[in-house]
Motif scaffolding. Structure first.
Motif, PDB file in Angstrom:
ATOM      1  N   LEU A 115      86.768  52.714  41.807  1.00  0.00           N
ATOM      2  CA  LEU A 115      87.006  54.099  41.635  1.00  0.00           C
ATOM      3  C   LEU A 115      87.852  54.203  40.509  1.00  0.00           C
ATOM      4  CD1 LEU A 115      86.693  57.169  42.305  1.00  0.00           C
ATOM      5  CD2 LEU A 115      88.549  56.985  43.855  1.00  0.00           C
ATOM      6  N   GLU A 116      87.207  54.758  39.287  1.00  0.00           N
ATOM      7  CA  GLU A 116      88.272  54.781  38.187  1.00  0.00           C
ATOM      8  C   GLU A 116      89.352  55.751  38.502  1.00  0.00           C
ATOM      9  OE1 GLU A 116      84.961  54.672  37.957  1.00  0.00           O
ATOM     10  OE2 GLU A 116      84.598  52.723  37.389  1.00  0.00           O
ATOM     11  N   LEU A 117      90.471  55.475  38.189  1.00  0.00           N
ATOM     12  CA  LEU A 117      91.520  56.499  38.517  1.00  0.00           C
ATOM     13  C   LEU A 117      91.262  57.821  37.556  1.00  0.00           C
ATOM     14  CD1 LEU A 117      94.766  54.295  38.625  1.00  0.00           C
ATOM     15  CD2 LEU A 117      93.608  55.189  40.294  1.00  0.00           C
ATOM     16  N   ALA A 118      90.684  57.625  36.397  1.00  0.00           N
ATOM     17  CA  ALA A 118      90.577  58.680  35.328  1.00  0.00           C
ATOM     18  C   ALA A 118      89.547  59.602  35.904  1.00  0.00           C
ATOM     19  CB  ALA A 118      89.740  58.227  34.271  1.00  0.00           C
ATOM     20  N   ASP A 119      88.631  59.267  37.153  1.00  0.00           N
ATOM     21  CA  ASP A 119      87.681  60.147  37.614  1.00  0.00           C
ATOM     22  C   ASP A 119      88.316  61.134  38.620  1.00  0.00           C
ATOM     23  OD1 ASP A 119      85.650  58.775  36.657  1.00  0.00           O
ATOM     24  OD2 ASP A 119      84.999  57.787  38.067  1.00  0.00           O
ATOM     25  N   VAL A 120      89.492  60.982  39.048  1.00  0.00           N
ATOM     26  CA  VAL A 120      90.063  61.968  39.929  1.00  0.00           C
ATOM     27  C   VAL A 120      90.936  62.965  39.321  1.00  0.00           C
ATOM     28  CG1 VAL A 120      90.458  59.993  41.661  1.00  0.00           C
ATOM     29  CG2 VAL A 120      92.243  60.340  40.331  1.00  0.00           C
ATOM     30  N   LEU A 121      90.864  62.809  38.000  1.00  0.00           N
ATOM     31  CA  LEU A 121      91.509  63.994  37.094  1.00  0.00           C
ATOM     32  C   LEU A 121      90.292  64.656  36.480  1.00  0.00           C
ATOM     33  CD1 LEU A 121      94.477  62.190  35.692  1.00  0.00           C
ATOM     34  CD2 LEU A 121      94.469  63.662  37.443  1.00  0.00           C
ATOM     35  N   PRO A 122      90.471  65.832  36.077  1.00  0.00           N
ATOM     36  CA  PRO A 122      89.536  66.790  35.106  1.00  0.00           C
ATOM     37  C   PRO A 122      89.291  66.009  33.577  1.00  0.00           C
ATOM     38  CG  PRO A 122      91.223  68.210  35.927  1.00  0.00           C
ATOM     39  CD  PRO A 122      91.711  66.820  36.300  1.00  0.00           C
ATOM     40  N   GLU A 123      87.951  65.775  33.608  1.00  0.00           N
ATOM     41  CA  GLU A 123      87.493  65.080  32.461  1.00  0.00           C
ATOM     42  C   GLU A 123      88.279  65.217  31.275  1.00  0.00           C
ATOM     43  OE1 GLU A 123      85.001  62.437  30.388  1.00  0.00           O
ATOM     44  OE2 GLU A 123      85.187  62.655  32.716  1.00  0.00           O
ATOM     45  N   SER A 124      88.402  66.629  30.839  1.00  0.00           N
ATOM     46  CA  SER A 124      88.835  66.977  29.394  1.00  0.00           C
ATOM     47  C   SER A 124      90.292  67.066  29.436  1.00  0.00           C
ATOM     48  CB  SER A 124      88.337  68.345  29.113  1.00  0.00           C
ATOM     49  OG  SER A 124      88.574  69.490  30.014  1.00  0.00           O
ATOM     50  N   THR A 125      91.079  66.650  30.271  1.00  0.00           N
ATOM     51  CA  THR A 125      92.643  66.650  30.256  1.00  0.00           C
ATOM     52  C   THR A 125      93.274  65.175  29.586  1.00  0.00           C
ATOM     53  OG1 THR A 125      92.656  65.576  32.300  1.00  0.00           O
ATOM     54  CG2 THR A 125      92.596  68.084  32.253  1.00  0.00           C
ATOM     55  N   PRO A 126      94.388  65.824  28.904  1.00  0.00           N
ATOM     56  CA  PRO A 126      95.125  64.491  28.254  1.00  0.00           C
ATOM     57  C   PRO A 126      95.368  63.267  29.100  1.00  0.00           C
ATOM     58  CG  PRO A 126      96.143  66.480  27.705  1.00  0.00           C
ATOM     59  CD  PRO A 126      94.961  67.012  28.707  1.00  0.00           C
ATOM     60  N   PRO A 127      95.851  63.616  30.591  1.00  0.00           N
ATOM     61  CA  PRO A 127      96.142  62.554  31.570  1.00  0.00           C
ATOM     62  C   PRO A 127      94.951  61.671  31.990  1.00  0.00           C
ATOM     63  CG  PRO A 127      97.204  64.284  32.257  1.00  0.00           C
ATOM     64  CD  PRO A 127      96.238  64.855  31.134  1.00  0.00           C
ATOM     65  N   ALA A 128      93.669  62.314  31.964  1.00  0.00           N
ATOM     66  CA  ALA A 128      92.368  61.628  31.992  1.00  0.00           C
ATOM     67  C   ALA A 128      91.938  60.829  30.668  1.00  0.00           C
ATOM     68  CB  ALA A 128      91.246  62.707  32.195  1.00  0.00           C
ATOM     69  N   ALA A 129      92.231  61.323  29.601  1.00  0.00           N
ATOM     70  CA  ALA A 129      91.954  60.461  28.311  1.00  0.00           C
ATOM     71  C   ALA A 129      93.119  59.318  28.382  1.00  0.00           C
ATOM     72  CB  ALA A 129      92.255  61.294  27.094  1.00  0.00           C
ATOM     73  N   PHE A 130      94.270  59.500  28.656  1.00  0.00           N
ATOM     74  CA  PHE A 130      95.207  58.409  28.822  1.00  0.00           C
ATOM     75  C   PHE A 130      94.677  57.187  29.861  1.00  0.00           C
ATOM     76  CE2 PHE A 130      98.392  56.026  31.277  1.00  0.00           C
ATOM     77  CZ  PHE A 130      99.053  55.546  30.536  1.00  0.00           C
ATOM     78  N   LEU A 131      94.253  57.613  30.926  1.00  0.00           N
ATOM     79  CA  LEU A 131      93.865  56.600  32.001  1.00  0.00           C
ATOM     80  C   LEU A 131      92.392  55.787  31.378  1.00  0.00           C
ATOM     81  CD1 LEU A 131      94.171  58.626  35.146  1.00  0.00           C
ATOM     82  CD2 LEU A 131      95.486  56.560  34.583  1.00  0.00           C
ATOM     83  N   ARG A 132      91.596  56.651  30.661  1.00  0.00           N
ATOM     84  CA  ARG A 132      90.501  55.922  30.063  1.00  0.00           C
ATOM     85  C   ARG A 132      90.947  55.032  29.244  1.00  0.00           C
ATOM     86  NH1 ARG A 132      88.165  61.146  30.580  1.00  0.00           N
ATOM     87  NH2 ARG A 132      88.701  61.753  28.175  1.00  0.00           N
ATOM     88  N   ALA A 133      91.689  55.480  28.156  1.00  0.00           N
ATOM     89  CA  ALA A 133      92.347  54.408  27.172  1.00  0.00           C
ATOM     90  C   ALA A 133      93.112  53.409  28.061  1.00  0.00           C
ATOM     91  CB  ALA A 133      93.297  55.228  26.219  1.00  0.00           C
ATOM     92  N   ARG A 134      93.495  53.464  28.996  1.00  0.00           N
ATOM     93  CA  ARG A 134      94.410  52.189  29.753  1.00  0.00           C
ATOM     94  C   ARG A 134      93.297  51.367  30.321  1.00  0.00           C
ATOM     95  NH1 ARG A 134      99.263  52.814  34.148  1.00  0.00           N
ATOM     96  NH2 ARG A 134      99.019  50.519  34.721  1.00  0.00           N
ATOM     97  N   GLU A 135      92.298  52.158  30.821  1.00  0.00           N
ATOM     98  CA  GLU A 135      91.159  51.264  31.482  1.00  0.00           C
ATOM     99  C   GLU A 135      90.501  50.212  30.561  1.00  0.00           C
ATOM    100  OE1 GLU A 135      89.118  54.010  33.949  1.00  0.00           O
ATOM    101  OE2 GLU A 135      90.741  54.145  35.274  1.00  0.00           O
ATOM    102  N   LYS A 136      90.352  50.871  29.386  1.00  0.00           N
ATOM    103  CA  LYS A 136      89.551  50.364  28.317  1.00  0.00           C
ATOM    104  C   LYS A 136      90.318  49.238  27.557  1.00  0.00           C
ATOM    105  CE  LYS A 136      86.984  51.368  24.198  1.00  0.00           C
ATOM    106  NZ  LYS A 136      86.444  52.402  22.907  1.00  0.00           N
ATOM    107  N   TYR A 137      91.498  49.337  27.327  1.00  0.00           N
ATOM    108  CA  TYR A 137      92.335  48.288  26.504  1.00  0.00           C
ATOM    109  C   TYR A 137      93.300  47.760  27.388  1.00  0.00           C
ATOM    110  CZ  TYR A 137      90.558  51.192  22.619  1.00  0.00           C
ATOM    111  OH  TYR A 137      89.649  51.928  21.696  1.00  0.00           O
ATOM    112  N   PHE A 138      93.828  47.980  28.093  1.00  0.00           N
ATOM    113  CA  PHE A 138      94.961  47.284  28.888  1.00  0.00           C
ATOM    114  C   PHE A 138      94.736  46.953  30.206  1.00  0.00           C
ATOM    115  CE2 PHE A 138      96.768  49.915  25.399  1.00  0.00           C
ATOM    116  CZ  PHE A 138      97.487  48.991  24.655  1.00  0.00           C
ATOM    117  N   SER A 139      94.348  45.867  30.418  1.00  0.00           N
ATOM    118  CA  SER A 139      94.194  45.401  32.062  1.00  0.00           C
ATOM    119  C   SER A 139      95.493  44.586  32.597  1.00  0.00           C
ATOM    120  CB  SER A 139      92.892  44.409  32.144  1.00  0.00           C
ATOM    121  OG  SER A 139      93.040  43.269  31.054  1.00  0.00           O
ATOM    122  N   PHE A 140      96.505  44.982  31.957  1.00  0.00           N
ATOM    123  CA  PHE A 140      97.565  44.424  32.293  1.00  0.00           C
ATOM    124  C   PHE A 140      98.302  45.177  33.544  1.00  0.00           C
ATOM    125  CE2 PHE A 140     102.302  44.460  31.901  1.00  0.00           C
ATOM    126  CZ  PHE A 140     102.790  43.308  31.947  1.00  0.00           C
TER     127      PHE A 140
END
Length: 1352
Positions: free
Chosen positions: A881-906
């Motif tokens: 379950l992507e953490l970005a999914d539990v936030l509204p799609e167009s919001t900045p926190p969701a964009a942050f989580l998508r960027a984090r999941e895409k670039y930082f697996s740390f």
């Protein structure tokens, strides 16, 4: 007792128990009380209409069947009939009292709490994870409780004197979504941009500087990041004025902890401040030449040089040892500059650009041009040195003494010195001049004034700016070797970056750089940069400001300052931080493309709180759609308005009251302590409405028929026939959601609990309140008044008068209008269903088609294919379950989580050593083995093949350095090996490290004894093991002397070691620390790109943890990966358990209510098919298996019963051939089930407008597919399977006919002595009236003719 009594035809003599049961269940209903039309209906579906009369026929020998099922049915029908009669008679009272009780439940809504803490919502409860998360808090609470219970004067072997316990800042805990960690991710500003370039790195640097200067205004003061950030405490110094100077200087200049990619470069110093910069004035700068003149910041400070210079003058204690072990060196001054043309790039930088030399060449080149071609540089006025700050004044006072400086100023030094009697010890805390070296204090001597050429200072910055703007013209006056040298950014950043302490602050690549591409081992390009900084706890900020002697916040009322105010400052700054970056201009240069993505601990909570509010517009629109559909399905038109038999009004009232019922249910849930969350506010209102309306359509569908075939106790008959179906489906739905509580996720437990409560409220509504509403509508219809216009009479000649109308309602008008209607002449009720209606389609097309063998074969083949596809989809489905999914799609926190999941697996991780059973001193090698075993995991990050240091390794390194110093000083004869006291040799004392080492080596437990230890033992033995007998003494020394290293190690000891400070004048034991109950070893993990990888890592680390726990080293892993993903280890098992529980519950409920295992099995087959098909759809459509989808699958079991139980019950109660029974059950149930499916869809259709992607994906999509699968399997597959191997009818006429007439009236059965009258058949009243008087249990509902005439 046999279920079927088929061998006996005719009456048989029952036993005692059977006589007792039949005495109470048979004879409560009399066929004489019902119309011919109803009796005709009974003949086709006897057990559906009346189990009591069916049993009468069995006793008369006219039929045989499942007695136990009919006993159960008769019992439920009797009580349902009584409920219906009661609410019909006392309709208004029932509605009003019920509304009052429901309204009382609404009172809980004022206490509504919307939970937005994502940890509390999505971290599993119970079990080992919950115990581990609360372990430290529980240990602390236990320790505090023991401390409170100790006597006031109790001592625990403590030394007579003890320094105050040193308390540093609390290390903020990472929760993966903020906590104390604030994060900024920079992504490409355009497609394909490489962020390892000058422009991208300078953009990141500028952002860091902006963040450092963000401020909020509260409590009369301005607050910056430096006021609230996490800073490690400064190192310890010996006493003395220079120690005070260095301590104050470092306290001011120790920076916030930043983990940032720009730490690879000089520019990493820019955000560190301090802000405002320190200005120590010419006196301090003249005294210590290594301090930069003017403003002091990390951009020009070389702390190691300062320490070395001051250390030559005064004894600073072990600080030099600390600087060497920390690798502070020249801080940022020896690092390359991102842009060598930066005017602040220091001369010590590897790629420093000599601007003065370039300026001379530029001037020669420029002056050779014509006047109109010459480049005009802007002159900068060279400012004089700023006046020294209060900090400088304070340092000078400490260094020279306030009185002495005043005396020097007044010119009365000698006289006042004699009067004061002051000695040098007042200013220099040393025994004699030999204690410090005065060589090199030549900066106070006067120097000849040197004439300096200031043209470079005046025009240098302007030249650099011109060179940056005109890079293509530099070759006109510079040679190739003189050109600015830009660093190889990829090479510099390969392997990560280091903070200001190079040996203790190492930032791995994967933490600060994302989207990496390599050329061999070297970084070639990257797509993202990430910076992390920490804020302190509110209590730390409170203490920092409270104990600040420089009065940095003069307008703050310190008397009122408290931790709550500090918390408000932190939260306000965090919100301002995210707000500023959300609105950063770089995020709006390209529409829909964000460059900077911030996250603070407030971001997720604020966003969840905003979007977890009820969206009343969507709710109202959804409910309006439901009202329109309900009204449309129940409308009957007569002329230009609704007919008498139209049910639009009660349909609308029903929808409204289902809504009200849901609100009241939420109120009760709140009272029970169940908090709201996004699933509650976004899903529950629609889901409960859709499920609640289903059974309302069933009641209305049967109501249409009942009012045409019954003329008294209509609501009782309605519930008697329909109530069983309502109970079966509602109870199963409730049980399905209750079973969802097996999943240990708080958000889903709240969702399931609230939905179950709402469905229970809906069940009560459907069994009591809505029948009462129907009873009120019945009065309207019997009065001949149009629907929705009760003042207008209709022209409907098909309604019979009612004998059940209360005395306050006139029934004469309807009788007069409908005088031509004779209930005794109407033999069968037939619905008017044109071909374009659902009923017309069913009768003319659907049923005939379903009877054809080819259609049955096609249905079965399609089902087999769907099941195979479903099994394949379930097999290919993945966890996650992507953490970005539990936030509204167009919001900045969701964009942050998508960027984090895409670039930082740390992810950071800690191995926690726990409990009183650990013997750390004697288990050091086992702890090392445990650490190394964890480090072998491929997920652990290693720097140059080595794990990052931890507290015991740092302690060991420190002790070894002390051993080396002690050995050297003992050899020089500077340490007395009998008592550990220092000895001066040639006026020189031993090194402070050696004196501390001697004191530690002589301390073991509570004993101080140097005999046989000094000169013979070491703090760390030859096996690299710290001396076990003195381990906790050494721990106290390290914690107090090397305190900064302790915080860098992230050890988080509990309990903390006691306070201690080296005092040469006191020969006493270093107090031992208490046994450690909690400590942790830090790790960095990588390659955790998705849930399967994280689950694999958890299984591996948990295996190692459990192995060493079994070997006597209690421990557990901790970190975001374990906190959020541990649930997946048992998700499939929990899901299987929940489905098995609900499946068993469904089977049990159906078996009890229908008492037919084969019928229950048929329901279960369809439910299993629906679940497999839905699970396969999820897998094929990429909907991952997680707690949310698990709840949907659990719901599928319960909701699937909605589409099956009605049909099975109708088939079970029908008579005739299988095709006859098929037609009968579909005629009864297809229309209401179809309308129920539409209503369920309408209940969830508004979810498509939810702001939360997971609501649309995991609820709307899956629930819509579930409805479609339910309709197909319940109304197509199930009827086909019933015709092939469905259960026999509950009742079979002995004559072999396809119908069973209603039994004769009870008086005929008694007078004809068809069966023994003493066994419970109800007798007639003596007056021989035409009405049947029920026994005392039912008499309140069965008025006689005489009573009815009185009512009229």
């Amino acid at each position: 007792m046999k279920v079927h009594s088929e061998g006996q035809v005719g009456p048989d003599k029952p036993g005692l128990i059977r006589r007792f049961v039949e005495n109470r269940l048979i004879g409560n209903f009399d066929s004489e009380d019902f119309s011919p039309a109803w009796r005709k209906k009974f003949s086709h579906a006897p057990t559906w209409c009346d189990a009591d009369m069916s049993l009468q026929q069995i006793r008369r020998g006219e039929a045989r069947g499942n007695r136990i099922a009919l006993y159960a049915r008769a019992f439920f029908q009797l009580w349902l009939f009584r409920i219906g009669c009661f609410v019909q008679r006392y309709a208004w009272s029932t509605v009003l009292v019920s509304m009052i009780l429901y309204t009382l439940c609404c009172s809980g809504l004022k206490e509504v709490i919307i939970e937005t803490d994502i940890v509390k919502l999505w971290v599993s409860q119970g079990g080992r994870l919950n115990e581990e998360l609360n372990f430290l808090a529980n240990v602390q609470a236990h320790a505090n409780r023991i401390k409170r219970e100790l006597p006031i004067n109790a001592t625990i072997g403590a030394p007579t004197t003890q320094a105050p316990q040193r308390r540093g800042p609390e290390i903020p805990k990472e929760n993966g979504l903020g906590g104390g960690f604030q994060v900024v991710i920079q992504t490409p500003s355009y497609q394909g941009e490489d962020v390892l370039t000058k422009e991208a790195l300078l953009r990141h640097t500028a952002l860091m500087e902006e963040i450092a200067n963000y401020e909020v205004h509260m409590w009369g003061e301005s607050w910056k990041l430096s006021d609230i950030c996490f800073k490690p405490p400064g190192p310890s110094f010996n006493s003395g004025p220079l120690a005070g100077l260095m301590s104050k200087l470092l306290d001011k200049i120790i920076p916030c902890i930043w983990i940032t990619p720009i730490d690879c470069y000089f520019e990493g110093a820019k955000p560190l401040g301090p802000s405002p910069p320190l200005n120590l004035g010419p006196e301090i700068a003249g005294f210590i030449s290594s301090l930069p003149p003017g403003n002091v910041t990390w951009k020009n400070l070389n702390p190691t040089s300062v320490i070395k210079e001051v250390g030559q003058l005064f004894d600073l204690g072990p600080i030099g040892n600390f600087f060497e072990r920390a690798g502070i060196d020249g801080a940022y001054l020896d690092r390359p500059c991102i842009d060598p043309l930066d005017s602040e790039c220091p001369p010590s930088s590897p790629n420093y650009f000599d601007r003065c030399g370039a300026y001379k060449k530029f001037q020669t080149w420029n002056m050779a041009k014509n006047m109109d071609e010459q480049v005009k540089l802007e002159r900068k006025i060279v400012q004089k040195e700023d006046k020294k700050t209060d900090v400088a004044e304070s340092i000078l006072n400490d260094l020279f003494g306030k009185k002495r400086r005043k005396r020097a100023t007044d010119g009365e030094n000698e006289k006042k010195a004699k009067l004061s009697g002051k000695k040098d010890e007042d200013y220099y805390a040393y025994e004699d001049d030999a204690d410090y070296n005065i060589d090199g204090i030549g900066n106070f001597t006067s120097k000849k004034k040197v004439v300096v050429d200031t043209s470079c200072l005046e025009y240098g910055e302007s030249l650099l700016a011109w060179m940056q703007a005109n890079p293509d013209r530099l070759g006109e006056f510079l040679t190739e070797t003189e050109m600015p040298q830009y660093p190889d950014y990829g090479k510099v950043m390969t392997g990560g970056c280091k903070g200001f302490g190079k040996k203790i602050m190492e930032w791995p690549e994967d933490l600060i750089i994302g989207g990496i591409k390599r050329d061999g081992n070297r970084l070639k390009s990257a797509e993202a940069l990430q910076s992390v900084f920490l804020v302190s706890s509110p209590f730390d900020v409170y203490l920092r400001v409270k104990e600040d002697k420089s009065d940095s916040h003069p307008a703050l009322n310190r008397a009122q300052w408290n931790p709550y105010m500090a918390q408000e400052v932190i939260v306000a700054w965090q919100r301002n931080f995210t707000k500023k970056i959300y609105g950063h201009e770089a995020n709006f240069k390209t529409e829909g493309h964000r460059v900077f993505h911030p996250l603070a601990s407030t971001s997720i909570a604020d966003m969840l709180e905003e979007f977890s509010q009820f969206n009343y517009v969507i709710i109202i629109v959804g409910y309006v759609l439901m009202v329109i559909y309900a009204a449309f399905t129940q409308a009957r038109i007569d002329g230009r308005w609704l007919a008498i038999q139209s049910n639009v009004m009660i349909a609308i009232v029903g929808v409204i009251l289902v809504t009200f019922s849901s609100i009241c249910g939420l109120g009760l849930a709140t009272t029970l302590g169940i908090n709201f969350n996004a699933a509650t506010t976004q899903v529950v209102p629609f889901l409960s409405l859709g499920l609640g309306i289903d059974d309302m359509f069933l009641l209305l569908h049967n109501y249409d028929e009942i009012i045409n075939i019954c003329n008294k106790n209509e609501i009782g008959v309605l519930l008697k026939e329909t109530g069983m179906s309502v109970m079966v489906t509602s109870i199963n739905n409730i049980l399905a959601f209750i079973s969802g509580y097996v999943l240990p996720i708080p958000a889903l437990r709240s969702f399931c609990s609230q939905t179950a409560i709402l469905l229970a409220f809906n069940l009560v509504f459907l069994m009591f309140i809505f029948p009462a509403i129907i009873g009120l509508d019945l009065r309207r219809q019997r009065a001949g008044k149009r629907d929705f216009l009760i003042c207008s009479r209709g022209n409907d000649d098909n309604l019979a008068p009612s004998d059940s109308i209360p005395s306050n309602v006139s029934n004469m008008s309807s009788k007069a209008e409908l005088a031509s209607y004779d209930v005794n002449t109407t033999t069968e009720f037939k619905r008017h269903e044109p071909w374009y209606t659902v009923g017309g389609f069913l009768k003319n097309i659907y049923i005939p088609a379903l009877k054809k063998p080819i259609v049955k074969a096609a249905v079965i083949l399609a089902t087999v294919a769907a099941v195979i596809l479903g099994l394949y989809g379930m097999y290919t489905s993945t966890l996650g379950l992507e953490l970005a999914d539990v936030l509204p799609e167009s919001t900045p926190p969701a964009a942050f989580l998508r960027a984090r999941e895409k670039y930082f697996s740390f992810y950071p991780m800690f191995a926690v050593l726990r409990g009183e059973t650990i013997d750390v001193p004697h288990q050091q090698q086992l702890i090392e083995e445990y650490r190394e075993e964890l480090g072998k995991s491929k997920f652990m990050i290693k720097a140059e093949g080595k794990l990052q240091p931890y507290w015991m390794s740092m302690l060991r390194v420190w002790l070894k350095s002390l051993d080396t110093a002690l050995e050297k000083e003992i050899a020089a004869g500077k340490i007395n090996i009998t008592n550990g006291q220092p000895i001066k040799v040639n006026g020189e004392k031993p090194a402070p490290e050696a004196m501390i080492a001697a004191r530690l080596l002589c301390s073991f437990g509570t004993t101080y004894n140097c005999d046989g230890r000094l000169g013979k033992m070491k703090l760390v033995n030859e096996h690299d093991v710290i001396q076990p007998d003195a381990f906790y003494n050494y721990l106290t020394g390290w914690y107090n002397v090397d305190n900064m290293m302790y915080y860098v190690s992230q050890a988080s000891f509990f309990p903390l070691p006691p306070g201690w400070a080296y005092d040469e004048s006191r020969i006493e034991v270093v107090p031992p620390a208490s046994r450690l109950l909690y400590s942790q070893i830090p790790y960095y993990q990588n390659d955790l790109v998705d849930t399967p990888a994280i689950v694999k890592m958890i299984e591996e680390i948990r295996g190692i943890s459990e192995e060493f726990t079994d070997r006597g080293l209690p421990n557990f892993p901790s970190g975001i990966a374990f906190t959020f993903w541990e649930q997946y280890l048992s998700l499939r098992w929990n899901l299987l358990m929940a489905i098995c529980i609900i499946a068993f519950a469904v089977f049990t409920v159906i078996s009890v209510l229908m008492f037919n295992p084969l019928a229950a099995a048929m329901v279960m087959i369809i439910v299993v098919v629906i679940t497999i098909e839905l699970g396969g759809f999820m897998g094929i459509m990429g909907i991952k298996m997680n707690p949310i989808s698990a709840v949907t699958l659990i719901c599928a079991v319960g909701i699937g019963v909605e589409f099956t139980a009605h049909v099975v019950l109708a088939f079970l109660t029908a008579l005739g051939t299988v095709n006859d029974r098929l037609e009968s059950c579909l005629q009864h149930m297809f229309v209401p089930v179809f309308h129920g499916a539409i209503s369920t869809f309408l209940g969830v259709v508004m979810l498509v407008f939810s702001e939360f992607d997971f609501v649309v994906k995991y609820f709307f999509n899956t629930m819509t597919v579930l409805v479609l699968l339910g309709v197909f399997n319940g109304l197509t597959l199930l009827p086909v399977l019933l015709t092939l191997f469905g259960p026999d009818s509950e009742l079979t006429p002995t004559s072999g006919e396809s119908s069973l007439p209603a039994p004769p009236p009870l008086r005929q059965q008694l007078s004809g002595k068809d069966i023994y009258s003493e066994d419970g058949l109800k007798r007639r009243k003596p007056n021989g009236s035409s009405e049947v008087e029920m026994d005392s249990r039912a008499s309140v509902f069965r008025p006689t003719t005489e009573d009815a005439s009185k009512m009229k």
